[in-house]
Design an enzyme around this catalytic site. Structure first.
Site, mmCIF file in Angstrom:
data_model
loop_
_atom_site.group_PDB
_atom_site.id
_atom_site.type_symbol
_atom_site.label_atom_id
_atom_site.label_comp_id
_atom_site.label_asym_id
_atom_site.label_seq_id
_atom_site.Cartn_x
_atom_site.Cartn_y
_atom_site.Cartn_z
ATOM 1 N N GLU A 94 -17.784 30.750 -22.242
ATOM 2 C CA GLU A 94 -17.430 29.534 -21.533
ATOM 3 C C GLU A 94 -18.609 29.094 -20.659
ATOM 4 O O GLU A 94 -19.256 29.956 -20.074
ATOM 5 C CB GLU A 94 -16.195 29.751 -20.647
ATOM 6 C CG GLU A 94 -15.614 28.419 -20.173
ATOM 7 C CD GLU A 94 -14.399 28.578 -19.250
ATOM 8 O OE1 GLU A 94 -14.115 29.700 -18.784
ATOM 9 O OE2 GLU A 94 -13.754 27.561 -19.005
ATOM 10 N N GLY A 121 -17.011 36.202 -11.769
ATOM 11 C CA GLY A 121 -15.964 37.092 -11.265
ATOM 12 C C GLY A 121 -15.105 37.611 -12.398
ATOM 13 O O GLY A 121 -14.861 38.815 -12.535
ATOM 14 N N MET A 137 -13.486 36.453 -16.648
ATOM 15 C CA MET A 137 -13.423 35.526 -17.776
ATOM 16 C C MET A 137 -12.216 35.896 -18.629
ATOM 17 O O MET A 137 -12.075 37.032 -19.056
ATOM 18 C CB MET A 137 -14.725 35.600 -18.579
ATOM 19 C CG MET A 137 -14.716 34.707 -19.812
ATOM 20 S SD MET A 137 -14.552 32.949 -19.370
ATOM 21 C CE MET A 137 -13.602 32.330 -20.748
ATOM 22 N N GLU A 152 -7.085 35.604 -13.868
ATOM 23 C CA GLU A 152 -7.407 35.668 -15.307
ATOM 24 C C GLU A 152 -6.143 35.863 -16.138
ATOM 25 O O GLU A 152 -6.009 35.309 -17.222
ATOM 26 C CB GLU A 152 -8.435 36.770 -15.603
ATOM 27 C CG GLU A 152 -9.748 36.693 -14.829
ATOM 28 C CD GLU A 152 -10.390 35.315 -14.774
ATOM 29 O OE1 GLU A 152 -10.163 34.494 -15.679
ATOM 30 O OE2 GLU A 152 -11.106 35.044 -13.783
ATOM 31 N N GLU A 181 -8.422 25.159 -14.968
ATOM 32 C CA GLU A 181 -8.630 25.915 -13.727
ATOM 33 C C GLU A 181 -7.674 25.536 -12.593
ATOM 34 O O GLU A 181 -7.208 26.402 -11.864
ATOM 35 C CB GLU A 181 -10.091 25.792 -13.268
ATOM 36 C CG GLU A 181 -11.110 26.377 -14.246
ATOM 37 C CD GLU A 181 -10.942 27.867 -14.506
ATOM 38 O OE1 GLU A 181 -10.241 28.549 -13.726
ATOM 39 O OE2 GLU A 181 -11.497 28.346 -15.514
ATOM 40 N N TYR A 192 -11.057 23.692 -9.584
ATOM 41 C CA TYR A 192 -10.156 24.724 -9.081
ATOM 42 C C TYR A 192 -9.336 24.207 -7.909
ATOM 43 O O TYR A 192 -8.111 24.242 -7.914
ATOM 44 C CB TYR A 192 -10.947 25.932 -8.578
ATOM 45 C CG TYR A 192 -11.681 26.702 -9.652
ATOM 46 C CD1 TYR A 192 -11.193 27.914 -10.102
ATOM 47 C CD2 TYR A 192 -12.878 26.230 -10.189
ATOM 48 C CE1 TYR A 192 -11.861 28.643 -11.070
ATOM 49 C CE2 TYR A 192 -13.548 26.946 -11.159
ATOM 50 C CZ TYR A 192 -13.035 28.150 -11.596
ATOM 51 O OH TYR A 192 -13.696 28.856 -12.562
HETATM 52 N N1 BES Z 1 -12.727 30.565 -16.691
HETATM 53 C C1 BES Z 1 -13.325 30.975 -15.483
HETATM 54 C C2 BES Z 1 -14.756 31.373 -15.627
HETATM 55 C C3 BES Z 1 -15.699 30.287 -16.084
HETATM 56 C C4 BES Z 1 -15.503 28.963 -15.760
HETATM 57 C C5 BES Z 1 -16.805 30.632 -16.820
HETATM 58 C C6 BES Z 1 -16.384 28.011 -16.211
HETATM 59 C C7 BES Z 1 -17.687 29.674 -17.256
HETATM 60 C C8 BES Z 1 -17.473 28.355 -16.951
HETATM 61 C C9 BES Z 1 -12.564 32.126 -14.820
HETATM 62 O O1 BES Z 1 -11.213 32.096 -15.045
HETATM 63 C C10 BES Z 1 -12.734 31.983 -13.339
HETATM 64 O O2 BES Z 1 -12.299 31.004 -12.826
HETATM 65 N N2 BES Z 1 -13.371 32.946 -12.677
HETATM 66 C C11 BES Z 1 -13.619 32.915 -11.263
HETATM 67 C C12 BES Z 1 -12.676 33.796 -10.512
HETATM 68 C C13 BES Z 1 -11.402 33.151 -10.108
HETATM 69 C C14 BES Z 1 -10.569 34.114 -9.276
HETATM 70 C C15 BES Z 1 -11.545 31.860 -9.382
HETATM 71 C C16 BES Z 1 -15.004 33.412 -11.012
HETATM 72 O O3 BES Z 1 -15.612 33.978 -11.935
HETATM 73 O O4 BES Z 1 -15.487 33.273 -9.915
HETATM 74 ZN ZN ZN Z 2 -10.322 30.458 -14.067
#
Ligand code: BES
Ligand code: ZN
Length: 647
Positions: free
Chosen positions: A151, A294, A296, A322, A344, A410
């Site tokens: 992603e 954080g 995926m 996740e 998100e 988010y």
């Molecule tokens: N899907 C995302 C990670 C992501 C978003 C990767 C866009 C590449 C592009 C994952 O679910 C996510 O949101 N991870 C967050 C942690 C979360 C608790 C907010 C992160 O990695 O910080």
């Molecule tokens: Zn996410």
């Protein structure tokens, strides 16, 4: 006139386009992908064959175009062996979007027909999706390690694909690897009981044997959810219940399993709000520290950063987040990256509902919304308050959609849903979300479709005051989605605990280098309250109100420089660097060389760069080999070191 009507009708019936794919996905769509990968982990390349089952959905085609990024393409051919001509071009010569692979078909194919073809190619260490690590970069230092991060638009560096979240396909895979290079391999799929036909079987040699693993993902998924991990890794069950598992290097596995004993309960808390988990098992991979994010949500195989394991459970909100993607993102998917909040924003909403069920601390939810709002605002300032990247609908034409990545989908997404919930009512909103999942299961949609569904649902349910609710929902909708900057309606997340955290900062500032009387309050703070306090310190530093003697006193009392919880530690380092403290640079350098999670290293690099650019560059050079390609690229951007290349 008729042409105009037809095109208007089509417009009304279709979703938004994806500007970040070069594929002709409106004419033809892949239904099934099969990968055969031979891993050469030590030598850092993968020999690959990908096989597709395309279906024509436009009127007719004689060409298929796919996204690629730094892949070596050798040949393209039909299932009957007939070789096909291909060319590669660079529609955006100076961008990060990659290249376009054009495959000339043997004839014209018409709507409904299938085209099965294969591509022989290889992936090498230039891949921005796969991180090839040496054994020295791992914890057990016994075998090399490899993991993917697709992603949002990186799966084009894994295989030639229709790299758009709007196309969903099932996939199978055969992975061939040396027993000396990996103890095990996992993908975002189930292990297949059936063995697939293998095109190329390498010879065993003295010193190692080739192992074979077969995977199957029966649910249609967007290509950004394809994932692989290989190395000296092991899989163990976590909590009772039989559906949650953990994968990691064996040395840390016991500590991790202990901390994750509530995993099954997290799942139950989510299910309590949204309904049953339908994917079967759930496995969490704790990756090496260079994992750039954080977490995926790869289906059946979430990847997470080891910084979530703090020993106290304070980082486990990432796991809940996740898991929540299993519904929002993985079952219903955004149609393009401009609609990322469809993934998100909804996931954060569900995550916070589940956290409330599980921990039952409503103040914590509010504080997290405030922390999220603060970083969202910082991201907006970074883009510019009037940039469309500061809206819920960023325009990434000609760019790598990652460039628009921020907390906005988010937190603004979360706030929008919370606002809509306040209009609709909690019970109806929950029921609506459950119905929405049934309606759009395995599909990709845009925000307009969500609006259509919401209004239709409320109407069909005959809710009280439908027309007032409809009016309120529509009143600010477009502002929420399209207007940059802060939302049109400001929600109130304030709590006493917030004031307590701010007062605590003030008590240190006022004590001017002495110990404030209530310094021990920190010990009983919520984890989110500690974060608020550290955010506040950063703000004080930005306003030149955090003096070095105060920093000394705080560190003496709270030992933040030695903190093992990196969620707190990175905020501390950001604050003290911003205040001009140069006495802890050694510890800061060690920190930057031991964690590769962007959220934690980028702010520290930014602060360090402002304080001492040359030193920041020097530290980056020292640790460069440690970082994941994605993180490396972003840090280079922060330090102004980025050179653009197309090959
Ligand atoms: N899907 C995302 C990670 C992501 C978003 C990767 C866009 C590449 C592009 C994952 O679910 C996510 O949101 N991870 C967050 C942690 C979360 C608790 C907010 C992160 O990695 O910080
Ligand atoms: Zn996410």
């Amino acid at each position: 006139m008729i042409v105009l009507m037809i095109s208007l009708m089509q417009y009304a019936l279709t979703y938004e386009l994806d500007v970040n794919t070069f594929s002709n996905y409106l004419d033809v769509q892949n239904r099934h992908l099969h990968l055969e990968w031979l891993l050469n982990m030590d030598k850092k390349y993968i020999n690959a064959t990908s096989t597709y089952k395309f279906q024509v959905i436009g009127r007719s085609i004689n060409k298929i175009t796919l996204d690629i990024y730094k892949l070596n393409i050798y040949s393209t051919y039909l299932q009957n062996g007939l070789s096909l001509q291909h060319t590669i071009d660079y529609p955006y010569a100076d961008s990060d979007q990659g290249q376009r692979l054009n495959i000339q078909l043997d004839k014209t194919y018409y709507k409904g027909q299938y085209i099965e073809l294969s591509i022989k190619y290889s992936i090498d260490s230039r891949s921005r999706s796969i991180s090839f690590m040496t054994k020295e970069q791992t914890s057990t230092k016994t075998m090399p390690y490899l993991f993917s991060q697709c992603e949002d638009a990186n799966c084009r560096a894994l295989a030639p694909l229709q790299d758009t979240p709007s196309v969903k396909q099932t996939y199978t895979a055969t992975v061939i690897f040396k027993d000396t290079e990996a103890a095990d391999v996992f993908m975002s799929a189930d292990e297949s009981k059936e063995e697939f036909q293998v095109l190329y079987r390498p010879q065993d040699q003295a010193g190692f044997t080739w192992k074979y693993k077969y995977f199957i993902q029966k649910v249609p998924i967007p290509s950004y959810l394809i994932a692989i991990v290989a190395g000296n890794i092991k899989k163990v069950p976590t909590s009772t219940g039989g559906r949650t598992f953990l994968v990691s290097e064996p040395d840390k596995i016991q500590a991790y399993t202990d901390e994750l004993r509530e995993m099954e309960k997290f799942m139950q808390a989510i299910e309590q709000y949204i309904g049953p988990y339908t994917w079967g098992t759930y496995t969490l991979v704790i990756q090496p520290p260079s994992f750039p994010i954080g977490g995926m949500e790869n289906p059946l195989l979430t990847f997470a950063n080891p910084t979530i394991m703090t020993g106290t459970g304070s980082g486990l909100d990432v796991t809940i987040h996740e898991m929540a993607h299993s519904w929002f993102g993985n079952t219903i998917t955004c149609v393009n990256w401009a609609n990322m909040w469809i993934n998100e924003g909804f996931t954060v909403f569900l995550e916070r509902k589940a956290s409330l069920f599980h921990y039952n601390i409503s103040d914590d939810i509010k504080l997290n919304a405030i922390i999220g709002n603060t970083s969202m605002y910082q991201d907006m300032l970074g883009f510019g308050l009037d940039s469309n990247f500061s809206s819920l609908h960023p325009d990434t034409t000609g760019l790598n959609p990652d460039d628009s990545f921020s907390k906005i989908p988010y937190e603004k997404g979360y706030q929008f849903l919370t606002y809509l919930e306040s209009i609709v009512g909690e019970v109806d909103f929950q029921q609506m979300l459950r119905a929405y999942l049934v309606q759009y299961k395995y599909q990709s949609i845009d925000q307009q479709e969500f609006q259509n569904f919401l209004l239709r649902y409320l109407y069909e349910q005959g809710v009280d005051d439908y027309s007032t609710k409809r009016y309120k929902i529509l009143e600010n909708w477009n502002k929420w989605v399209y207007s940059p900057g802060l939302p049109p309606v400001i929600l109130d997340f304030s709590t006493v605990k917030l004031t307590e955290a701010y007062d605590y900062t003030q008590s240190y500032i006022n004590a001017d280098g002495k110990q404030p009387t209530k310094w021990e309050d920190y010990i009983n703070f919520l984890h989110s309250q500690k974060q608020v306090f550290l955010e506040d310190l950063f703000k004080q530093a930005q306003n030149n109100l955090l003096k070095l003697n105060v920093i000394e006193q705080i560190d003496k009392d709270l030992k933040l420089t030695e903190e093992n919880d990196f969620e707190l530690k990175f905020r501390w380092f950001r604050a003290i660097l911003t205040a001009g403290d140069k006495t802890r640079l050694k510890q800061i350098s060690d920190f930057l060389g031991s964690v590769g999670r962007g959220k934690m290293v980028y702010p520290v690099y930014r602060a360090l760069n402002l304080l001492d650019h040359d030193f920041a560059v020097q530290i980056f050079k020292t640790h460069e080999a440690f970082y994941h390609p994605i993180a490396k690229n972003n840090i280079k951007n922060i330090l102004g070191l980025k050179e653009i290349s197309i090959q």
